[in-house]
Design a protein around this motif. Structure first.
Motif, PDB file in Angstrom:
ATOM      1  N   GLY A  42       0.170   5.492   4.177  1.00 31.49           N
ATOM      2  CA  GLY A  42       1.361   6.402   4.323  1.00 31.49           C
ATOM      3  C   GLY A  42       2.042   6.098   5.468  1.00 31.49           C
ATOM      4  N   ALA A  43       1.471   5.569   6.643  1.00 28.37           N
ATOM      5  CA  ALA A  43       2.403   5.307   7.839  1.00 28.37           C
ATOM      6  C   ALA A  43       3.462   4.702   7.673  1.00 28.37           C
ATOM      7  N   ASN A  44       3.368   3.572   6.787  1.00 29.37           N
ATOM      8  CA  ASN A  44       4.673   2.538   6.581  1.00 29.37           C
ATOM      9  C   ASN A  44       5.216   2.661   5.259  1.00 29.37           C
ATOM     10  N   LEU A  45       4.936   3.947   4.416  1.00 28.88           N
ATOM     11  CA  LEU A  45       5.540   3.846   3.071  1.00 28.88           C
ATOM     12  C   LEU A  45       6.890   3.739   2.853  1.00 28.88           C
ATOM     13  N   GLN A  46       7.742   4.384   3.800  1.00 31.71           N
ATOM     14  CA  GLN A  46       9.134   3.891   3.838  1.00 31.71           C
ATOM     15  C   GLN A  46       9.453   2.645   3.669  1.00 31.71           C
ATOM     16  N   GLU A  47       8.903   1.940   4.995  1.00 33.19           N
ATOM     17  CA  GLU A  47       9.033   0.545   5.066  1.00 33.19           C
ATOM     18  C   GLU A  47       8.401  -0.482   3.896  1.00 33.19           C
ATOM     19  N   TYR A  48       7.377  -0.070   3.394  1.00 32.25           N
ATOM     20  CA  TYR A  48       6.800  -0.857   2.297  1.00 32.25           C
ATOM     21  C   TYR A  48       7.343  -0.808   0.823  1.00 32.25           C
ATOM     22  N   VAL A  49       7.837   0.458   0.515  1.00 32.60           N
ATOM     23  CA  VAL A  49       8.735   0.491  -0.619  1.00 32.60           C
ATOM     24  C   VAL A  49       9.877  -0.111  -0.639  1.00 32.60           C
ATOM     25  N   GLU A  50      10.653  -0.047   0.480  1.00 33.27           N
ATOM     26  CA  GLU A  50      11.807  -0.935   0.628  1.00 33.27           C
ATOM     27  C   GLU A  50      11.715  -2.266   0.532  1.00 33.27           C
ATOM     28  N   SER A  51      10.462  -2.884   0.967  1.00 35.97           N
ATOM     29  CA  SER A  51      10.573  -4.257   0.938  1.00 35.97           C
ATOM     30  C   SER A  51       9.418  -5.002   0.060  1.00 35.97           C
ATOM     31  N   ALA A  52       8.589  -4.201  -0.707  1.00 35.76           N
ATOM     32  CA  ALA A  52       7.532  -4.666  -1.402  1.00 35.76           C
ATOM     33  C   ALA A  52       7.991  -5.064  -2.950  1.00 35.76           C
ATOM     34  N   SER A  53       9.092  -4.733  -3.469  1.00 36.98           N
ATOM     35  CA  SER A  53       9.459  -5.289  -4.655  1.00 36.98           C
ATOM     36  C   SER A  53      10.038  -6.660  -4.452  1.00 36.98           C
ATOM     37  N   GLU A  54      10.486  -6.841  -3.446  1.00 36.17           N
ATOM     38  CA  GLU A  54      10.934  -8.442  -3.076  1.00 36.17           C
ATOM     39  C   GLU A  54       9.811  -9.168  -2.561  1.00 36.17           C
TER      40      GLU A  54
END
Length: 262
Positions: free
Chosen positions: A135-147
């Motif tokens: 959860g600490a990096n949730l925003q960053e992960y969601v923004e980048s993971a799909s790519e």
């Protein structure tokens, strides 16, 4: 988790650029063997969640063991089926991607990509688990993971070969992977990898991947197969599984000893 992500980014870039990356195949669901193999320095490790006893909990432990080796080896999980729920749960463990078995049509390839892609473009649900730093990096992960998350699809049937050009062209498919054993069985030449039907199928898969600028890989199950499978024209190779490596080495030890006492 940040260091793991940067290592994954480097591997992903190399794979997508069709660089010759080399991996191992893990079927023993114990962290010690996984950590040992990752410590050898392979570029990636495929954790087999399709044909082994590994549960989701065991896969989570082995993913962590690969990271614990402290090398650049990254984990990829082969899921049991093209099931969005299973793919979602596996990706939350934090591998760099998944390998989806027995993809036979473009529609099935699209289903796999959707499972690896967050809404609104896909169907992956959001959760603050290990992949997102709990959860600490949730925003960053969601923004980048799909790519960044890799979607690798296996072509391992006659029908898959027939549709391979369309499969390779699906947006979001990062790589194809030839499943040699199942493919030979589907072509009714089980285990005969030199058969014309098998060679024609491999050539067709490699040509389709090249046409789509999509990397293609396969598996070598012995040291003798490494050169043979590499000569198929693939871009990357997985080697193993670990059980085969263990058995081959054990037989060599025993043969050496008995040879001294004949």
């Amino acid at each position: 988790m940040g260091d793991d992500l940067s290592i994954g980014d480097d591997f992903t870039s190399r794979l997508r650029a069709c660089e010759p990356v080399a991996g191992c195949w893990i079927s023993i669901g114990h962290p010690a063997s996984a950590e040992l193999l990752a410590g050898v320095g392979y570029d990636f490790a495929v954790l087999d969640g399709e044909h082994t006893e590994m549960t989701l909990e065991a896969l989570a432990t082995v993913v962590r063991a690969v990271a614990a080796a402290g090398t650049d080896t990254v984990p990829i999980v082969r899921v049991a089926s093209n099931d969005p729920t299973e793919v979602k749960r596996v990706l939350d463990l934090g591998p760099v991607g998944v390998m989806v078995p027995s993809v036979e049509t473009a529609a099935e390839a699209e289903r796999a990509v959707d499972a690896c892609t967050y809404r609104p473009h896909g169907r992956r649900g959001v959760a603050g688990y290990r992949a997102a730093g709990y959860g600490a990096n949730l925003q960053e992960y969601v923004e980048s993971a799909s790519e960044e998350v890799l979607t690798i699809v296996q072509v391992e049937s006659e029908r898959g070969v027939e549709n391979v050009a369309e499969i390779a062209a699906v947006n979001g498919v990062d790589a194809l992977f030839i499943g040699p054993v199942d493919l030979s069985a589907s072509l009714d030449v089980f285990g005969d990898y030199d058969a014309d039907a098998m060679q024609d199928a491999v050539e067709r898969i490699v040509d389709a991947a090249d046409e789509a600028n999509t990397p293609v890989g396969t598996l070598a199950t012995s040291r003798a197969e490494v050169g043979v499978r590499d000569d198929w024209g693939v871009d990357f190779l997985a080697m193993g599984p670990d059980l085969a490596m263990l058995g081959e080495t054990a037989r060599d030890y025993l043969s050496t000893y008995r040879g001294r006492h004949e």
